[in-house]
Design a protein around this motif. Structure first.
Motif, PDB file in Angstrom:
ATOM      1  N   SER A 105       0.734  -1.251  -0.017  1.00 11.80           N
ATOM      2  CA  SER A 105       0.038  -0.015  -0.158  1.00 11.80           C
ATOM      3  C   SER A 105       0.899   1.427  -0.049  1.00 11.80           C
ATOM      4  N   LYS A 109      -7.054  -3.471  -0.473  1.00 11.56           N
ATOM      5  CA  LYS A 109      -6.223  -4.844  -0.765  1.00 11.56           C
ATOM      6  C   LYS A 109      -7.390  -5.803  -1.321  1.00 11.56           C
ATOM      7  N   GLU A 137      -2.158 -11.144  -3.481  1.00 11.78           N
ATOM      8  CA  GLU A 137      -2.887 -10.304  -3.187  1.00 11.78           C
ATOM      9  C   GLU A 137      -2.186  -8.733  -3.508  1.00 11.78           C
ATOM     10  N   TRP A 147      -2.497  -4.174  -3.781  1.00 10.96           N
ATOM     11  CA  TRP A 147      -3.293  -3.097  -3.290  1.00 10.96           C
ATOM     12  C   TRP A 147      -3.590  -2.201  -4.562  1.00 10.96           C
TER      13      TRP A 147
END
Length: 173
Positions: free
Chosen positions: A11, A74, A83, A85
């Motif tokens: 992030s 996310k 995963e 962001w």
């Protein structure tokens, strides 16, 4: 209209970019989404977790959010390997997040459930009854007291972290 959203591994806009989420709005054809790996010219189409192609009932084109940090969201594994962001700068980013709330009716594993409470790690539900979403003339029947169940977060997600429940009645009555 085409919107491109960079997908980052963390992030932080200075983190490694793994690719782009591309959303295209084509008149007469609706919305479509694609994932393009960083440095590639080809994009892979995919369908978001909540997708209702008929715009007449509102824009239902959403992806599961696994976590949030400010304006960073996310996303669980999708057509991307891990995963990722995505950053949404506008104030409307938060208003476009759909939360499961008390009073919602959800479908999961072939059953319909009325949400009594949305807790931080679980949903408290009971089986849907006709009165929960009454579309007939006249007064709805009385809600009958019935057994309540608690579905914990891990039970609401698939192995990649996507919600397995669906909001019911997106088109209304």
């Amino acid at each position: 209209m085409v919107s491109v959203y960079p997908l980052d591994i963390e992030s932080d806009s200075s983190s490694r970019r793994i690719g782009d989420l591309i959303v295209a709005a084509v008149p007469g054809r609706g919305l479509s989404s694609h994932f393009r790996v960083a440095g590639s010219r080809q994009a892979t189409p995919f369908t978001p977790d909540l997708y209702l192609q008929d715009w007449g009932y509102g824009l239902n084109f959403h992806q599961t959010v696994a976590a949030q940090s400010g304006n960073w969201f996310k996303l669980p594994r999708g057509p991307w390997e891990d995963e990722v962001w995505v950053h949404r700068e506008s104030e409307s980013a938060h208003s476009s997040v759909i939360l499961v709330r008390p009073g919602d009716i959800i479908e999961m594993s072939g059953s319909s459930w009325y949400v009594i409470a949305a807790e931080s790690d679980a949903l408290l539900v009971r089986a849907e009854q006709p009165a929960d979403f009454w579309c007939e003339q006249g007064d709805p029947p009385t809600v009958t007291p019935t057994e309540q169940f608690r579905f914990f977060r891990r039970e609401l997600l698939d192995s990649h972290g996507h919600l397995i429940l669906r909001l019911k009645y997106l088109k209304g009555c």
